[in-house]
Design an enzyme around this catalytic site. Structure first.
Site, mmCIF file in Angstrom:
data_model
loop_
_atom_site.group_PDB
_atom_site.id
_atom_site.type_symbol
_atom_site.label_atom_id
_atom_site.label_comp_id
_atom_site.label_asym_id
_atom_site.label_seq_id
_atom_site.Cartn_x
_atom_site.Cartn_y
_atom_site.Cartn_z
ATOM 1 N N LYS A 88 32.432 39.828 40.427
ATOM 2 C CA LYS A 88 33.238 38.788 41.082
ATOM 3 C C LYS A 88 34.534 38.497 40.310
ATOM 4 O O LYS A 88 35.528 38.117 40.898
ATOM 5 C CB LYS A 88 32.411 37.522 41.270
ATOM 6 C CG LYS A 88 31.363 37.699 42.359
ATOM 7 C CD LYS A 88 30.916 36.384 42.929
ATOM 8 C CE LYS A 88 30.130 36.590 44.210
ATOM 9 N NZ LYS A 88 28.796 37.191 43.965
ATOM 10 N N GLU A 110 34.646 28.267 47.972
ATOM 11 C CA GLU A 110 33.305 27.779 48.280
ATOM 12 C C GLU A 110 32.346 28.620 47.471
ATOM 13 O O GLU A 110 32.700 29.690 46.995
ATOM 14 C CB GLU A 110 32.969 27.937 49.768
ATOM 15 C CG GLU A 110 32.698 29.379 50.193
ATOM 16 C CD GLU A 110 33.960 30.163 50.465
ATOM 17 O OE1 GLU A 110 34.958 29.524 50.853
ATOM 18 O OE2 GLU A 110 33.960 31.404 50.292
ATOM 19 N N SER A 371 25.881 45.452 40.472
ATOM 20 C CA SER A 371 26.939 44.449 40.664
ATOM 21 C C SER A 371 26.886 43.326 39.634
ATOM 22 O O SER A 371 27.908 42.698 39.362
ATOM 23 C CB SER A 371 26.847 43.869 42.072
ATOM 24 O OG SER A 371 25.541 43.387 42.318
#
Ligand code: PLP
Length: 385
Positions: A88, A110, A371
């Site tokens: 991320k 969010e 990930s």
């Protein structure tokens, strides 16, 4: 992977379904990103940030023991080793740098489980931008640790009490809030979703995963390119970034969804959060909540480019169950000494099943994107193992 058309569509999916008040903001963003992405100075600044602050490039490591057990060669792209523990950070550093270039002073985001919120708070702290994170009240209770973490990083966390008080409602609320402050605030999307240009921009910011892996695989494999490229899919950003590096090769692309959040498999075409794609809906067309042991895969939609890749057959989307995921975490931990995030373990779980069933031919090569790391999931695992 291809760029979207003039209207921001990938085939039949994508587009820009926003209130009129947001159209200029989306246009301004598209223009700004196009300029920045073509500007060598921006690219250099971002590369430097990714190197110095996020620890890129992340390595590709061979999963030796598991490969021997399964009879196929498995390589792992290690996004779990990036700063903050997942891919991320690639996306938020890019968007935060863009926000600053656009003269914005604030980031709005969010978050569901809190991962994107923590990453945004991290980027905000680093680049001197105020951060406001919208989070469903129920998610705030379930993820109290990440709420505290965001506040520690200086972000404001706003509880969302509408609807089911989870990610879907937090996303709607963040977009509603953006309408009221588009001049000073930048909406930082967490995955390859939202109105154009977000799905395209986030994929471009995540393609560093696939571009690095392409070079690293070339050094690692005599064939240069793996036979299979596998990644988990929530909204689809780590998969989109990974696939982008291999879409022009003969590698088979496999996206792995959570059984309870499998929009590509069980969804129908609908519009959600500003874009058209496959969305989980009930018989009346109401969006239904996704359920998965991995909070990061609890999104009822899938990025529009994935919907297009599914339509065209260039990528395949499969599902695995929570039980398979837990078994995959344990297997990778014991064979390789790596504790993957529950999200990432979806990709591993499919490889385990496909190797067992013979769907993966013996001796083939498989790149799996990990990930994120599993430290955040220890409590959930303690309840299940
Ligand atoms: C958020 C998250 C995901 C899912 O998001 P994508 O946009 O589908 O990549 C997957 N893995 C981890 C570790 C995450 O934090």
């Amino acid at each position: 992977m291809g760029d979207p058309d003039r209207l921001g569509r990938f085939g039949d999916h994508g587009g820009q379904f926003v209130p009129e008040s947001l159209v200029p903001a989306c246009q301004e963003l598209e223009q700004a990103f196009r300029e920045a992405w073509a500007d060598p100075r921006f690219r250099r600044d971002l590369d430097r940030l990714l190197a110095v602050q996020a620890g890129r490039p992340t390595p590709v490591t061979p999963a030796w023991n598991l490969s021997v057990e399964l009879g196929v060669t498995i390589l792992l792209k290690r996004e779990d080793l990036a700063h903050t523990g997942s891919h991320k950070i690639n996306n938020v550093l890019g968007q935060a740098l863009l926000a600053r270039r656009m003269g914005k002073t604030r980031l709005i985001a969010e978050t569901g489980a809190g991962q994107h919120g923590v990453a945004t708070a991290t980027a905000g702290a680093l680049l001197g931008l105020r951060v406001t994170v919208f989070m469903g009240e129920r998610d705030m209770e379930r993820q109290a640790l990440n709420v505290f973490r965001m506040r520690l990083l200086g972000a404001e966390v706003v509880p969302v009490t509408a609807g089911s008080r989870t990610l879907k409602d937090a996303t709607s609320e963040a977009m509603r809030h953006w309408v009221t402050c588009v001049d000073s605030a930048y909406y930082c999307a967490g995955s390859v979703m939202g109105p154009h240009p977000y799905p395209w921009m986030v994929r471009e910011l995540q393609r560093v995963i696939g571009d690095e892996a392409r070079t690293q695989c070339a050094a690692e494999l005599s064939t240069g390119v793996p036979d299979y490229v596998v990644a988990c899919v929530g909204g689809g950003s780590n998969a989109a970034g990974t696939f982008a590096g291999f879409v022009d090769t003969a590698a088979r692309l496999v996206g792995v969804e959570a059984e309870g959040g499998a929009a590509a498999t069980f969804g129908r075409v609908g519009v959600l959060h500003g874009f058209r794609s496959y969305v989980l809906q009930d018989d009346n067309g109401q969006v239904v909540e996704a359920h998965s042991i991995a909070a990061g895969l609890d999104y009822p939609g899938i990025g529009p480019e994935h919907a297009h890749l599914a339509d065209s057959g260039r990528a395949r989307y499969v599902t695995v169950s929570d039980d398979e995921v837990i078994a995959a975490v344990a297997r990778l931990a014991r064979t390789e000494g790596i504790l993957p995030a529950l999200e990432s373990a979806h990709a591993v779980a499919w490889v385990l099943r496909a190797a067992d069933s013979g769907e993966l031919p013996p001796g083939c090569t498989v790149l799996v994107t990990l990930s994120g790391r599993g430290d955040k999931d220890i409590t959930a695992l303690m309840e299940r193992l």
